[in-house]
Design a protein around this motif. Structure first.
Motif, PDB file in Angstrom:
ATOM      1  N   ALA A   1     109.062  24.360  98.801  1.00  0.00           N
ATOM      2  CA  ALA A   1     109.657  25.589  98.270  1.00  0.00           C
ATOM      3  C   ALA A   1     108.652  26.301  97.370  1.00  0.00           C
ATOM      4  O   ALA A   1     107.817  25.678  96.723  1.00  0.00           O
ATOM      5  N   ARG A   2     108.741  27.607  97.375  1.00  0.00           N
ATOM      6  CA  ARG A   2     107.839  28.372  96.508  1.00  0.00           C
ATOM      7  C   ARG A   2     108.180  28.060  95.060  1.00  0.00           C
ATOM      8  O   ARG A   2     109.339  27.914  94.701  1.00  0.00           O
TER       9      ARG A   2
ATOM     10  N   VAL B   1      97.137  35.056  84.781  1.00  0.00           N
ATOM     11  CA  VAL B   1      97.035  36.511  84.765  1.00  0.00           C
ATOM     12  C   VAL B   1      96.290  37.004  86.007  1.00  0.00           C
ATOM     13  O   VAL B   1      96.554  38.091  86.501  1.00  0.00           O
ATOM     14  N   THR B   2      95.379  36.190  86.517  1.00  0.00           N
ATOM     15  CA  THR B   2      94.530  36.606  87.627  1.00  0.00           C
ATOM     16  C   THR B   2      95.350  37.043  88.831  1.00  0.00           C
ATOM     17  O   THR B   2      95.016  38.026  89.491  1.00  0.00           O
ATOM     18  N   ILE B   3      96.417  36.339  89.109  1.00  0.00           N
ATOM     19  CA  ILE B   3      97.253  36.681  90.256  1.00  0.00           C
ATOM     20  C   ILE B   3      97.869  38.071  90.082  1.00  0.00           C
ATOM     21  O   ILE B   3      98.011  38.826  91.039  1.00  0.00           O
TER      22      ILE B   3
ATOM     23  N   GLU C   1      90.083  36.610  97.726  1.00  0.00           N
ATOM     24  CA  GLU C   1      90.907  35.667  98.493  1.00  0.00           C
ATOM     25  C   GLU C   1      90.594  34.227  98.105  1.00  0.00           C
ATOM     26  O   GLU C   1      91.492  33.392  98.042  1.00  0.00           O
ATOM     27  N   PHE C   2      89.326  33.935  97.855  1.00  0.00           N
ATOM     28  CA  PHE C   2      88.960  32.594  97.414  1.00  0.00           C
ATOM     29  C   PHE C   2      89.633  32.254  96.088  1.00  0.00           C
ATOM     30  O   PHE C   2      90.193  31.162  95.920  1.00  0.00           O
ATOM     31  N   VAL C   3      89.610  33.186  95.167  1.00  0.00           N
ATOM     32  CA  VAL C   3      90.238  32.960  93.863  1.00  0.00           C
ATOM     33  C   VAL C   3      91.745  32.750  94.023  1.00  0.00           C
ATOM     34  O   VAL C   3      92.329  31.827  93.440  1.00  0.00           O
ATOM     35  N   ILE C   4      92.385  33.602  94.827  1.00  0.00           N
ATOM     36  CA  ILE C   4      93.833  33.485  95.028  1.00  0.00           C
ATOM     37  C   ILE C   4      94.181  32.154  95.693  1.00  0.00           C
ATOM     38  O   ILE C   4      95.170  31.507  95.332  1.00  0.00           O
ATOM     39  N   ASN C   5      93.370  31.717  96.677  1.00  0.00           N
ATOM     40  CA  ASN C   5      93.634  30.429  97.319  1.00  0.00           C
ATOM     41  C   ASN C   5      93.550  29.286  96.317  1.00  0.00           C
ATOM     42  O   ASN C   5      94.343  28.341  96.382  1.00  0.00           O
ATOM     43  N   GLN C   6      92.623  29.350  95.395  1.00  0.00           N
ATOM     44  CA  GLN C   6      92.527  28.302  94.379  1.00  0.00           C
ATOM     45  C   GLN C   6      93.790  28.269  93.510  1.00  0.00           C
ATOM     46  O   GLN C   6      94.296  27.194  93.188  1.00  0.00           O
ATOM     47  N   PHE C   7      94.307  29.422  93.171  1.00  0.00           N
ATOM     48  CA  PHE C   7      95.529  29.466  92.371  1.00  0.00           C
ATOM     49  C   PHE C   7      96.741  28.977  93.166  1.00  0.00           C
ATOM     50  O   PHE C   7      97.600  28.287  92.625  1.00  0.00           O
ATOM     51  N   LYS C   8      96.808  29.315  94.455  1.00  0.00           N
ATOM     52  CA  LYS C   8      97.936  28.841  95.271  1.00  0.00           C
ATOM     53  C   LYS C   8      97.891  27.331  95.449  1.00  0.00           C
ATOM     54  O   LYS C   8      98.933  26.669  95.424  1.00  0.00           O
TER      55      LYS C   8
ATOM     56  N   LEU D   1     100.253  22.098  94.186  1.00  0.00           N
ATOM     57  CA  LEU D   1     100.075  20.763  93.610  1.00  0.00           C
ATOM     58  C   LEU D   1     101.016  20.537  92.432  1.00  0.00           C
ATOM     59  O   LEU D   1     101.523  19.437  92.236  1.00  0.00           O
ATOM     60  N   LYS D   2     101.261  21.578  91.648  1.00  0.00           N
ATOM     61  CA  LYS D   2     102.195  21.457  90.531  1.00  0.00           C
ATOM     62  C   LYS D   2     103.616  21.198  91.039  1.00  0.00           C
ATOM     63  O   LYS D   2     104.340  20.372  90.488  1.00  0.00           O
ATOM     64  N   VAL D   3     103.998  21.879  92.137  1.00  0.00           N
ATOM     65  CA  VAL D   3     105.334  21.654  92.719  1.00  0.00           C
ATOM     66  C   VAL D   3     105.449  20.231  93.231  1.00  0.00           C
ATOM     67  O   VAL D   3     106.456  19.549  93.009  1.00  0.00           O
TER      68      VAL D   3
END
Length: 184
Positions: free
Chosen positions: A78-79, A101-103, A162-169, A174-176
């Motif tokens: 789940a998101r 904040v980056t997102i 996109e690389f930065v966003i993928n790292q945040f996703k 992993l947190k979920v």
């Protein structure tokens, strides 16, 4: 004259469809025998099980536990829930860095980079016409290079974002997973 059943070279005709006939592989019991032959009851009738034998198994009740079709796939995780109450400024001054904040800034950064590369491309075209007085070859090289510079700039910016966003996703997923595996 001999009887057809006594003649070893004579075979009976095959049974016609729908005619009842006994299974001819088991020997038939003799009339004087006190017990039926161990091959089974004659003509497919019912015979009680012999004494001291376990009863026949019950009707099939399904596969034993642990067997059968696999459990359905639970689907993607789940998101993660968006924390309520933290806006842009709240996330900006979050000292624990739980809210990124980056997102929130990436869309604006991408739009600004498109505007900046478009301005650079227009400036290159403007300068190309200024060189027409002294170097026609340089004018054409600049005009042909302008779209390449514009596309390359936008593409490299997009890849980096996109690389930065993928790292945040990845971090969010992993947190979920960590939250789901923690004992409650």
């Amino acid at each position: 004259m001999s009887n057809a059943a006594d003649d070893p070279g004579h075979r009976p005709p095959p049974p016609r469809q729908g005619d009842p006939h006994p299974y001819q592989g088991d020997p038939q019991p003799h009339l004087g025998d006190p017990q039926p032959h161990p091959g089974g009851p004659p003509y497919g009738g019912y015979a009680p099980p012999p004494p001291n034998q376990p009863p026949p198994p019950a009707a099939w009740q399904g596969p034993p536990p642990g067997y059968g079709p696999p459990a359905p796939y639970p689907g993607p995780p789940a998101r993660p829930a968006r924390p309520a109450g933290k806006g842009f400024l709240g996330a900006l001054f979050d000292m624990s860095f739980d809210h990124m904040v980056t997102i929130k800034v990436v869309r604006a950064a991408y739009a600004l980079s498109i505007a900046a590369y478009t301005g650079i491309a227009l400036l290159m075209l403007y300068e190309a016409w200024g060189f027409s007085v002294w170097n026609k070859f340089l004018e054409w090289i600049t005009i042909l290079a302008t779209p390449v510079v514009w596309l390359t700039g936008i593409l490299t910016t997009r890849l980096a974002l996109e690389f930065v966003i993928n790292q945040f996703k990845i971090s969010e997923h992993l947190k979920v997973i960590r939250d789901q595996n923690e004992p409650r």
